[in-house]
Design an enzyme around this catalytic site. Structure first.
Site, PDB file in Angstrom:
ATOM      1  N   CYS A   1      -3.546  28.250  19.357  1.00 55.92           N
ATOM      2  CA  CYS A   1      -4.135  28.379  20.700  1.00 55.92           C
ATOM      3  C   CYS A   1      -4.359  27.059  21.435  1.00 55.92           C
ATOM      4  CB  CYS A   1      -5.459  29.130  20.591  1.00 55.92           C
ATOM      5  SG  CYS A   1      -5.285  30.760  19.870  1.00 55.92           S
TER       6      CYS A   1
HETATM    7  N1  NAD Z   1      -4.587  33.291  15.891  1.00 53.80           N
HETATM    8  C1  NAD Z   1      -5.645  33.206  16.669  1.00 53.80           C
HETATM    9  O1  NAD Z   1      -6.690  32.715  16.256  1.00 53.80           O
HETATM   10  C2  NAD Z   1      -5.631  33.701  18.095  1.00 53.80           C
HETATM   11  C3  NAD Z   1      -6.849  33.809  18.799  1.00 53.80           C
HETATM   12  C4  NAD Z   1      -6.851  34.297  20.093  1.00 53.80           C
HETATM   13  C5  NAD Z   1      -5.654  34.639  20.693  1.00 53.80           C
HETATM   14  N2  NAD Z   1      -4.476  34.508  20.012  1.00 53.80           N
HETATM   15  C6  NAD Z   1      -3.253  34.927  20.697  1.00 53.80           C
HETATM   16  O2  NAD Z   1      -2.838  36.181  20.166  1.00 53.80           O
HETATM   17  C7  NAD Z   1      -1.421  36.265  20.164  1.00 53.80           C
HETATM   18  C8  NAD Z   1      -0.930  36.584  18.771  1.00 53.80           C
HETATM   19  O3  NAD Z   1      -1.271  35.498  17.903  1.00 53.80           O
HETATM   20  P1  NAD Z   1      -1.361  35.646  16.346  1.00 53.80           P
HETATM   21  O4  NAD Z   1      -2.064  34.418  15.867  1.00 53.80           O
HETATM   22  O5  NAD Z   1      -1.895  36.967  15.962  1.00 53.80           O
HETATM   23  O6  NAD Z   1       0.196  35.580  15.956  1.00 53.80           O
HETATM   24  P2  NAD Z   1       0.839  35.877  14.527  1.00 53.80           P
HETATM   25  O7  NAD Z   1       2.071  35.056  14.451  1.00 53.80           O
HETATM   26  O8  NAD Z   1      -0.195  35.758  13.460  1.00 53.80           O
HETATM   27  O9  NAD Z   1       1.235  37.409  14.587  1.00 53.80           O
HETATM   28  C9  NAD Z   1       2.199  37.909  15.442  1.00 53.80           C
HETATM   29  C10 NAD Z   1       2.873  39.102  14.793  1.00 53.80           C
HETATM   30  O10 NAD Z   1       3.764  39.650  15.745  1.00 53.80           O
HETATM   31  C11 NAD Z   1       4.944  40.045  15.081  1.00 53.80           C
HETATM   32  N3  NAD Z   1       6.003  40.150  16.073  1.00 53.80           N
HETATM   33  C12 NAD Z   1       6.705  39.172  16.668  1.00 53.80           C
HETATM   34  N4  NAD Z   1       7.570  39.690  17.556  1.00 53.80           N
HETATM   35  C13 NAD Z   1       7.387  41.029  17.534  1.00 53.80           C
HETATM   36  C14 NAD Z   1       7.993  42.106  18.235  1.00 53.80           C
HETATM   37  N5  NAD Z   1       8.943  41.893  19.149  1.00 53.80           N
HETATM   38  N6  NAD Z   1       7.560  43.341  17.947  1.00 53.80           N
HETATM   39  C15 NAD Z   1       6.615  43.549  17.014  1.00 53.80           C
HETATM   40  N7  NAD Z   1       6.010  42.575  16.328  1.00 53.80           N
HETATM   41  C16 NAD Z   1       6.394  41.323  16.585  1.00 53.80           C
HETATM   42  C17 NAD Z   1       5.140  39.002  14.016  1.00 53.80           C
HETATM   43  O11 NAD Z   1       5.977  39.474  12.964  1.00 53.80           O
HETATM   44  C18 NAD Z   1       3.697  38.771  13.561  1.00 53.80           C
HETATM   45  O12 NAD Z   1       3.338  39.633  12.510  1.00 53.80           O
HETATM   46  C19 NAD Z   1      -0.916  34.945  20.729  1.00 53.80           C
HETATM   47  O13 NAD Z   1      -0.715  35.079  22.094  1.00 53.80           O
HETATM   48  C20 NAD Z   1      -2.081  34.013  20.486  1.00 53.80           C
HETATM   49  O14 NAD Z   1      -2.094  32.935  21.392  1.00 53.80           O
HETATM   50  C21 NAD Z   1      -4.438  34.066  18.718  1.00 53.80           C
END
Ligand code: NAD
Length: 466
Positions: free
Chosen positions: A300
């Protein structure tokens, strides 16, 4: 404007009734650090939930009741899978059975440090053929203001179904709007505020900001999240909600840059920045402490502000604070390496061929996430300088290939004997499981980027804080 009567918007009314009855089926796309806990939260609250991911290995593990995220216990997954409250699948055709579809896929930067919305686009394209009347689609991924209306909506409307962008007003809880023409589906944005490893707040305790592209969409999103979150806060447009999330992360990015810059000054002036922050935080108003470190990490804070920078260019507007903060924060790994080099030089050694042990690969303490971790950049810099580098992290027994790095390294246990064999040990991540007194006792030189050794009394002459 009149306060909305439930009957004015039949689409959201039908949806809200399903949510209240707990018959609304929730689909979560992207079962990572954000999607998995959110999906489990809905399941635990009695809304039948299906998780969708393109990674079959993740789906398989979830279906077996296993976990792949350390702070999410397998028991919680197994319980919900066992009860039939949560299931995981790679079959996107099942999306048509869902009443609400939450998009929680990655939003990284590309190699030119520009927003890479390919995950959001691909996911929306995958939803589009299964979209049906009355469904609510919510984008949860962090992104620049305008994404829901400008990127997600046009793709969904290729289905032939419509969701008009229409104004409404809100005071955070009540939504007011004139009578509006009915759309076919509902579209909202609700940013995720997950803080992995934070034991103080559980997901449901963190207020959820929601917004719709029109009043019925806002009402439906408010109803859905209101069912599982202690508090929702409605804003008047998806663009405002998208901006709110970027503001939160930019605020952190800029303030961390400020203390990182002040740390560099304090080091020159012989002042202890950590003591200064402790003193300043005794002020009961108007000051929030931020702490210096080896550089920013995670999905992030190092990324999201640059989504805004990119969008601001469309308005011919330079986001100078963000650029400056990025410059300062991204220079911190170089500062760590320079401090290490200086400390070795003072001992008549040089970095070339020095044996260095990096402690901590995760981007912050006590979590198993290494995305954008400053440790990776520090290892790269050390290798470029000819140092012989090993690492240890309790959560990463080996370093697999990443998008940018492929070190092919295996963790070295920091036993007393091993610690003593290195020219220097660099604490990059202050995991709670480390015994810092033991580390200092057994090491020749300790570079401490986190003030992790603050309580260590013996051999302080071996510690270099940087
Ligand atoms: N990690 C954090 O602490 C956090 C906090 C707040 C917001 N966010 C935001 O949340 C969002 C997700 O982040 P995250 O950390 O969970 O990511 P992540 O990489 O942990 O998880 C994403 C998941 O999406 C899957 N994926 C990718 N493309 C896909 C598709 N086309 N269809 C279905 N699944 C698909 C991946 O296989 C993975 O399991 C981002 O925008 C991030 O900025 C993350």
């Amino acid at each position: 404007m009149t306060e909305i009567q439930p009957t004015i918007f039949p689409l959201s009314t039908t949806f809200n009734i399903k949510v209240k009855n707990k018959t609304a089926r929730v689909g979560v796309i992207g079962l990572g650090y954000v999607g998995l806990p959110v999906g489990l939260l809905f399941a635990r609250n009695g809304l039948p939930t299906t998780g969708f991911d393109i990674d079959p290995a993740k789906v398989e593990r979830l279906e077996k009741g296993e976990t792949y995220i350390r702070h999410i216990p397998a028991s919680v997954i197994a319980e919900q899978v066992g009860k039939g409250g949560f299931r995981a699948t790679t079959d996107f055709a099942l999306l048509k059975e869902m009443d609400a579809i939450l998009i929680c896929v990655p939003t990284p930067l590309d190699q030119h440090r520009e927003p890479d919305l390919s995950f959001v686009r691909n996911t929306t394209e995958a939803i589009m053929p299964h979209l049906r009347r009355g469904q609510l689609v919510v984008l949860e991924s962090t992104t620049y203001p305008g994404t829901t209306e400008e990127v997600v909506l046009p793709i969904l409307e290729k289905s032939g179904l419509k969701c008009p962008i229409l104004p409404y007003a809100t005071d955070g809880s009540r939504v007011t709007a004139p009578q509006q023409p009915a759309g076919d589906f509902l579209l909202a944005f609700s940013p995720e505020r997950e803080d992995p490893g934070n034991k103080q707040f559980q997901t449901h305790q963190i207020p959820k900001v929601v917004a719709g592209v029109n009043a019925p969409s806002a009402l439906a999103a408010q109803a859905l999240y209101g069912q599982v979150f202690e508090r929702t806060f409605v804003v008047s447009s998806t663009r405002a909600a998208e901006m709110a999330k970027i503001l939160e992360n930019t605020y952190r990015c800029v303030n961390i840059a400020l203390v990182n810059e002040l740390k560099l000054l304090c080091l020159r002036m012989g002042i202890d920045i950590w003591e200064v922050i402790e003193a300043a935080r005794t002020k009961p108003f108007g000051f929030t402490p931020f702490f210096p470190g080896p550089g920013l990490g995670g999905h992030c804070i190092p990324i999201d502000p640059f989504y805004l920078t990119w969008k601001a260019r469309e308005y011919d507007f330079p986001t100078r604070f963000i650029e400056l903060a990025g410059e300062i924060n991204s220079a911190m790994p170089e500062h760590v390496v320079a401090s290490l080099r200086g400390a070795l030089n003072r001992r008549g050694q040089c970095l070339q061929d020095a044996r260095i042990l990096i402690l901590g690969i995760a981007y912050k303490k006590d979590i198993d996430d290494l995305r954008e971790s400053p440790s990776l950049r520090i290892i790269e810099l050390l290798k470029q300088n000819g140092a012989r580098v090993d690492y240890h992290d309790p959560y990463f027994p080996r370093l697999h290939r990443m998008r940018k790095y492929d070190f092919g390294m295996v963790a070295v246990e920091p036993t007393a004997e091993a610690l003593a064999s290195y020219d220097a040990v660099v604490i990059v991540t202050d995991h709670s499981s480390y015994d810092y007194a033991d580390i200092v006792r057994n090491s020749r030189l300790v570079i401490d980027t986190r003030n992790a050794t603050k309580e260590v009394e013996e051999h302080r002459e071996r510690i270099v804080r940087c």
